[in-house]
Each structure stands twice: as C-alpha cells, then as structure tokens.
Design a protein around this motif. Structure first.
Motif, PDB file in Angstrom:
ATOM      1  N   PRO A 159       0.800  -1.226   0.000  1.00 21.91           N
ATOM      2  CA  PRO A 159       0.000   0.000   0.000  1.00 21.91           C
ATOM      3  C   PRO A 159       0.830   1.273   0.000  1.00 21.91           C
ATOM      4  CG  PRO A 159       0.120  -0.860   2.211  1.00 21.91           C
ATOM      5  CD  PRO A 159       0.951  -1.789   1.361  1.00 21.91           C
ATOM      6  N   HIS A 160       2.131   1.156  -0.298  1.00 22.49           N
ATOM      7  CA  HIS A 160       2.960   2.379  -0.274  1.00 22.49           C
ATOM      8  C   HIS A 160       4.044   2.293  -1.342  1.00 22.49           C
ATOM      9  CE1 HIS A 160       5.008   5.632   2.431  1.00 22.49           C
ATOM     10  NE2 HIS A 160       5.255   5.832   1.141  1.00 22.49           N
ATOM     11  N   VAL A 161       3.716   2.781  -2.543  1.00 23.11           N
ATOM     12  CA  VAL A 161       4.707   2.809  -3.634  1.00 23.11           C
ATOM     13  C   VAL A 161       4.605   4.148  -4.370  1.00 23.11           C
ATOM     14  CG1 VAL A 161       4.457   0.301  -3.941  1.00 23.11           C
ATOM     15  CG2 VAL A 161       3.266   1.827  -5.501  1.00 23.11           C
ATOM     16  N   THR A 181      -1.033  12.810   3.985  1.00 17.96           N
ATOM     17  CA  THR A 181      -0.545  14.130   4.389  1.00 17.96           C
ATOM     18  C   THR A 181       0.944  14.032   4.726  1.00 17.96           C
ATOM     19  OG1 THR A 181      -1.144  13.656   6.681  1.00 17.96           O
ATOM     20  CG2 THR A 181      -2.770  14.833   5.349  1.00 17.96           C
ATOM     21  N   PHE A 182       1.632  15.151   4.579  1.00 21.34           N
ATOM     22  CA  PHE A 182       3.059  15.212   4.916  1.00 21.34           C
ATOM     23  C   PHE A 182       3.247  16.263   6.001  1.00 21.34           C
ATOM     24  CE2 PHE A 182       2.955  13.609   0.584  1.00 21.34           C
ATOM     25  CZ  PHE A 182       3.961  12.653   0.553  1.00 21.34           C
ATOM     26  N   MET A 183       3.914  15.884   7.085  1.00 19.42           N
ATOM     27  CA  MET A 183       4.269  16.847   8.132  1.00 19.42           C
ATOM     28  C   MET A 183       5.700  17.340   7.908  1.00 19.42           C
ATOM     29  SD  MET A 183       2.418  14.776  11.262  1.00 19.42           S
ATOM     30  CE  MET A 183       2.325  16.004  12.575  1.00 19.42           C
ATOM     31  N   ALA A 184       6.307  16.947   6.776  1.00 23.27           N
ATOM     32  CA  ALA A 184       7.662  17.390   6.386  1.00 23.27           C
ATOM     33  C   ALA A 184       7.655  17.717   4.904  1.00 23.27           C
ATOM     34  CB  ALA A 184       8.674  16.302   6.698  1.00 23.27           C
ATOM     35  N   TYR A 185       8.842  17.991   4.339  1.00 24.23           N
ATOM     36  CA  TYR A 185       9.032  18.476   2.965  1.00 24.23           C
ATOM     37  C   TYR A 185       8.360  19.849   2.816  1.00 24.23           C
ATOM     38  CZ  TYR A 185       9.931  13.451   1.853  1.00 24.23           C
ATOM     39  OH  TYR A 185      10.390  12.157   1.822  1.00 24.23           O
ATOM     40  N   LYS A 186       8.809  20.763   3.683  1.00 26.03           N
ATOM     41  CA  LYS A 186       8.241  22.115   3.727  1.00 26.03           C
ATOM     42  C   LYS A 186       8.416  22.835   2.383  1.00 26.03           C
ATOM     43  CE  LYS A 186       8.023  25.832   7.048  1.00 26.03           C
ATOM     44  NZ  LYS A 186       8.631  26.418   8.228  1.00 26.03           N
ATOM     45  N   VAL A 202       2.295   6.103   7.945  1.00 28.09           N
ATOM     46  CA  VAL A 202       3.079   5.347   6.967  1.00 28.09           C
ATOM     47  C   VAL A 202       4.530   5.256   7.437  1.00 28.09           C
ATOM     48  CG1 VAL A 202       1.601   6.177   5.080  1.00 28.09           C
ATOM     49  CG2 VAL A 202       3.814   7.277   5.474  1.00 28.09           C
ATOM     50  N   HIS A 203       5.254   4.350   6.878  1.00 28.65           N
ATOM     51  CA  HIS A 203       6.689   4.118   7.093  1.00 28.65           C
ATOM     52  C   HIS A 203       7.200   4.524   8.478  1.00 28.65           C
ATOM     53  CE1 HIS A 203       7.182   8.355   6.061  1.00 28.65           C
ATOM     54  NE2 HIS A 203       7.297   8.203   4.762  1.00 28.65           N
ATOM     55  N   LEU A 204       6.569   3.964   9.512  1.00 35.26           N
ATOM     56  CA  LEU A 204       7.050   4.210  10.881  1.00 35.26           C
ATOM     57  C   LEU A 204       8.339   3.389  11.090  1.00 35.26           C
ATOM     58  CD1 LEU A 204       4.960   4.580  14.073  1.00 35.26           C
ATOM     59  CD2 LEU A 204       6.850   2.958  14.078  1.00 35.26           C
ATOM     60  N   THR A 242       6.661  -1.043   1.367  1.00 34.84           N
ATOM     61  CA  THR A 242       8.034  -0.769   0.902  1.00 34.84           C
ATOM     62  C   THR A 242       8.388   0.719   0.839  1.00 34.84           C
ATOM     63  OG1 THR A 242       7.316  -0.702  -1.407  1.00 34.84           O
ATOM     64  CG2 THR A 242       8.223  -2.803  -0.570  1.00 34.84           C
ATOM     65  N   ASP A 243       7.397   1.588   0.567  1.00 30.93           N
ATOM     66  CA  ASP A 243       7.728   2.969   0.187  1.00 30.93           C
ATOM     67  C   ASP A 243       8.655   2.944  -1.028  1.00 30.93           C
ATOM     68  OD1 ASP A 243       7.852   5.705   0.135  1.00 30.93           O
ATOM     69  OD2 ASP A 243       9.082   5.910   1.944  1.00 30.93           O
ATOM     70  N   HIS A 244       8.386   1.994  -1.928  1.00 35.69           N
ATOM     71  CA  HIS A 244       9.220   1.834  -3.134  1.00 35.69           C
ATOM     72  C   HIS A 244       9.285   3.165  -3.887  1.00 35.69           C
ATOM     73  CE1 HIS A 244      10.778  -0.153  -6.756  1.00 35.69           C
ATOM     74  NE2 HIS A 244       9.840   0.460  -7.462  1.00 35.69           N
ATOM     75  N   CYS A 245      10.482   3.725  -4.007  1.00 39.97           N
ATOM     76  CA  CYS A 245      10.660   5.006  -4.686  1.00 39.97           C
ATOM     77  C   CYS A 245      12.071   4.982  -5.284  1.00 39.97           C
ATOM     78  CB  CYS A 245      10.457   6.143  -3.688  1.00 39.97           C
ATOM     79  SG  CYS A 245      10.343   7.758  -4.480  1.00 39.97           S
ATOM     80  N   PRO A 246      12.216   4.271  -6.418  1.00 39.99           N
ATOM     81  CA  PRO A 246      13.561   4.010  -6.936  1.00 39.99           C
ATOM     82  C   PRO A 246      14.114   5.175  -7.742  1.00 39.99           C
ATOM     83  CG  PRO A 246      11.918   3.029  -8.372  1.00 39.99           C
ATOM     84  CD  PRO A 246      11.154   3.688  -7.250  1.00 39.99           C
TER      85      PRO A 246
HETATM   86  O1  URP Z   1      12.283   8.639   0.961  1.00 39.82           O
HETATM   87  C1  URP Z   1      11.112   8.507   0.673  1.00 39.82           C
HETATM   88  N1  URP Z   1      10.339   8.015   1.578  1.00 39.82           N
HETATM   89  N2  URP Z   1      10.658   8.859  -0.548  1.00 39.82           N
HETATM   90  C2  URP Z   1       9.334   8.868  -0.994  1.00 39.82           C
HETATM   91  C3  URP Z   1       8.503   9.974  -0.442  1.00 39.82           C
HETATM   92  C4  URP Z   1       8.020   9.673   0.945  1.00 39.82           C
HETATM   93  O2  URP Z   1       8.325  10.427   1.868  1.00 39.82           O
HETATM   94  O3  URP Z   1       7.312   8.692   1.159  1.00 39.82           O
END
Ligand code: URP
Ligand code: ZN
Ligand code: ZN
Length: 463
Positions: free
Chosen positions: A57-59, A150-155, A237-239, A312-316
């Motif tokens: 659920p996280h790609v 939602t993102f609490m970072a990447y201002k 996500v991704h804890l 995974t947060d797959h982000c290649p």
């Molecule tokens: O490093 C990551 N996690 N890249 C993808 C964007 C995100 O924060 O999930």
C-alpha cells in the motif's frame, strides 16, 4: 478459463491447511480436500505454500519528486511487483500546491490507466488544504480513493500545517475516509539540514543525522492527538523507530486506534549503511534507516499487533539520479527500490528466521492492507468469492538478490548479494497465471484500477 491448484499448504491470516482451490474466471469458486472437478489448467502445489497475492500500500511510480521522477513506470513497477508476489499496489497522487485534487487525479490516472501489469489504486496526497480542496473530498471518495495522505515534512513542497491537518481530518471523517501521514517534524528537520550545510557537512550520513528519532516520535504523537481529537481514522506510513511506536502505544492507553505501517527496509537494514561515504546514498530515504534496537522494536510491534502493515515505500532512482546530491545530501532524491523484494525478504528474514509466524506474514503483507484500505474480502485472502490473487511459493528454494536479475527499472539493488530462503514460483492475478517460473505472461493493461470502500463502511477490520 478455470484453474485447479492441487494439494498446496494454504495459508491465510488465520488458517493453515492442505487443500485444493478451484478458480473460474477471476474468482475462487471452491476450496476443499481433493476436489473432484475438471479444470482447463491444473497446478500441482504439493510441498508449496499457497497464500494471497501481496498488497503493497505504499509505492511511488513515475513520481515527480525532488526535481526528477522515480525511475519505475507503472508498467515496470507493477510487473516487478508481480515477480515478487505482490499483485496489487497503492500509489500516491500528489496535489500540486495551488491546484485542485481533481487536476491531480486526472494527471495520475492518465499515467497509470492502461499501463499497469498488476492491480492498483491510489491514495490522494493533499498538499494544499483550503475551502476549495474541502469541496473535492467527497468526489474523490466517490471515485473509490478513500485514503488521504498528508506530509508533516518536505516544507514548501508537500508539507501541510496543523491547521490544515485538523480541517482535512474533520472533512475526511465526515466523508468516511482515512488520513495517512508521513509523520516527521519538518521544521526541526529543515533547521538541522541547514545547520549541517552551513558547517560544510555534505555526505549522506548528514541526511540521517538531520532526521533524529525525536523528529518522528514528536510528529507521530502530534498526529495521533489530532486524530483523537477529530475522531478521524488514522494511519502512519513508514514508521521506523521505538519513539514513534511508543507514541502509538501511548495512544492505545486512551483506547485510540492508530494504524501503523512499517517498511521492509526498517526491519532488515540499519543506519550503519550511511557510514559508507557516498555509497550511503543508495539508502537515503525519509525517514532514514535507524538503529538495530529500532528494528527489534518493529518486529516486536508486529507480534504485538501494533504494527499492522509491512510495505516498501518503493521510490527508486537510478544511480545517476542519486548523484544529483553528490555534493549536497539534501539534493539526493529520497527513496529506495524494494517492490519486488518485499514478500521474499519478509518471508526469509521474518518467517524462516523465526521472528514471525506464517499467519502473521500473510496478515501484514496481504490481509491487513486489504482490510484497512477497504478491499477485503475481495482482496487479501484466499476464500470462496475472493479475487483469485494467489502466490504459489517454494519455502525451501534458495536464491540471491541482484540488480543483474531483478525486474525493477533501477541499476542497483539495495540488497545486492543477499541470500534468501523461499521463492515465488507462480502468481495468479484475478484467475490468470501472470508469473510462472520467472516469466511474466501478461502485458501492461492487464492491471485494473480497484475502487475501494469507505473506511467508515469497512467493518472488516477486526484484528
Ligand atoms: O524517501 C522517501 N520516503 N521517498 C518517498 C517519499 C516519501 O516520503 O514517502
Ligand atoms: Zn514519506
Ligand atoms: Zn512514500
């Protein structure tokens, strides 16, 4: 078309027995001992495990991010997922700040539709919540996209304020959805990034040092508080770490439920990889890899039922893309490749090494993602009436991970040379054999957009 899978050891989140599965069209029709049926194709699954297709659920596929695009397309990413036993993925649509959710939905669907090999859905990332965005939430939910990221970072790019978070939570709750979050404190991270840069510290290890555990623990706690106040279903996500999981543990003391996802890399890798000078860029992701004690906390959290999902947060990114940050760690595109490796790594490192049971493996990799995100029992289990998304797995096969043999569109592996126990043999997606003996038998366009149910109507999440 009909398929009979004979004599496999069928594993679900709760069951473990030997039996036959009869499939007609896209669905499982019957399950039993020595079924007396004729089928167009018969698969002998003796001595094999037979479990539901994995759901990641996280790609992030073809995602515009940090001045470039993640290198897997919808075609290459979903195909690689199938090779690794993942039959469905949930990708992220990113609203552009100053633009509408609908524009983003149209843009993302135009990239993904007719291009996926495996099944897919989206979360809608809300990066600019305002009166106009609020009006669009119901429509997005009606489209079958029932989770809002939602993102609490990447201002300045993706981050929203707490003011916006509370408003979004109230509306998403009203419309029967769920809010998921990248929970790290963006202001503190930005301060530390600038401080290291001012001191001339540019190596990948400073990416790690600019996101200490406290940044994640604080944001997770703040997010849980806002979810508790609004009553909105919530998913982190991704804890990655003990401090953040303890924030969730604390929330349970007031009878709150916060769903938790970790990712395979946080279970099996650690921050010592950042010590390898620029090589460490391969594992620059946010949040960063943590300490061994954090991995131990996450394995325990899975067994305690606090960690519900392993994604995974797959982000290649290609190595050349990673080199964008050769002289500045804050310019290294964040993310690593794992969509193809998740199920086999989790089996090998988790089940084969005795850290989790087979049922737990299925629960966190297949069933819980389906339940939490409104697809159960269509997806995520082996049951009569469910989609015939099935993995036939050899638990004893040994193999090595390598960029030279993987199917992801990325020129390195984050797990190069790792020896694994257990391998995917055959994968069925909606009744069709899509992977057999390391060959993909379907083309792009086979993958279908899956409309998801509202979280509020989803009473299937019971465990
Ligand atoms: O490093 C990551 N996690 N890249 C993808 C964007 C995100 O924060 O999930
Ligand atoms: Zn994130
Ligand atoms: Zn992500």
């Amino acid at each position: 078309m009909s398929v009979l899978i004979k004599g496999g050891r069928i594993i679900t989140a709760t069951d473990d027995y030997v039996g036959d599965i009869f499939i007609e069209g896209e669905k499982i029709i019957s399950i039993g001992k020595q079924l007396n049926v004729n089928a167009d194709t018969v698969i002998d699954a003796k001595d094999k495990l037979v479990f539901p297709g994995g759901i990641d659920p996280h790609v992030h596929l073809e995602m515009p991010f940090m001045g470039t695009f993640s290198s897997d397309t919808y075609e290459t990413g979903t195909r690689a997922a199938l090779y690794g036993g993942t039959t469905m993925v949930i990708d992220f649509i990113l609203q552009k700040q100053g633009h509408s959710l609908n524009e983003a939905l149209t843009e993302w669907r135009s990239r993904a539709d007719n291009n996926c090999v495996g099944d897919y859905s989206f979360h809608m990332a809300v990066t600019d919540y305002n009166d106009e965005t609020k009006k669009e939430i119901k429509h997005i939910v009606d489209e079958g996209i029932t989770s809002f990221k939602t993102f609490m970072a990447y201002k300045g790019a993706l981050m929203i304020t707490d003011n916006q978070m509370i408003g979004l939570m109230e509306e998403v709750k009203e419309q029967g959805g769920l809010v998921n979050v990248h929970a790290t404190n963006g202001d503190v991270i930005d301060y530390l990034v600038q401080k290291f840069k001012d001191e001339g510290k540019t190596a990948p290890i400073y990416h790690y040092l600019s996101q200490p555990e406290i940044t994640e623990a604080e944001a997770s706690s703040r997010f849980a508080d806002m979810a508790n106040y609004t009553g909105c279903p919530a998913y982190i996500v991704h804890l990655t770490c003990e401090g953040a999981l303890n924030a969730v543990r604390n929330a349970t003391r007031r009878n709150q439920r916060v769903f938790v996802e970790t990712c395979i890399q946080y279970l099996v890798l650690d921050a010592s990889l950042y010590e390898n000078d620029f090589e460490g860029a391969k594992w620059v992701m946010s949040p960063p890899l943590r300490e061994k004690k954090d991995a131990a906390t996450l394995w325990a959290g899975i067994n305690q039922g606090l960690v519900n999902v392993v994604a995974t947060d797959h982000c290649p990114f290609m190595w050349e893309q990673k080199l964008l940050g050769r002289n500045d760690f804050s310019k290294i595109p964040n993310g690593h490749p794992a969509i193809e490796n998740r199920m086999e790594l989790l089996y090998s490192e988790g089940v084969a090494k005795g850290k989790i049971s087979l049922n737990k493996f299925v629960e966190v990799a297949c069933t819980n993602p389906a339940k939490i995100f409104g697809m159960f029992p269509q997806k995520g289990t082996v049951a009569i009436g469910s989609d015939a998304d099935i993995v036939i797995f050899d638990p004893n096969a040994k193999h090595k991970i390598s960029a030279s043999s993987h199917h992801m569109n990325v020129d390195y592996s984050a797990y190069e040379g790792w020896e694994l126990t257990g391998k995917v043999n055959t994968v069925l997606l909606r009744g069709k054999i899509v992977i057999d003996n390391n060959k993909c038998l379907v083309e792009k366009g086979y993958g279908k957009f899956i409309k998801r149910k509202r979280h509020a109507l989803n009473n299937s999440f019971t465990s």
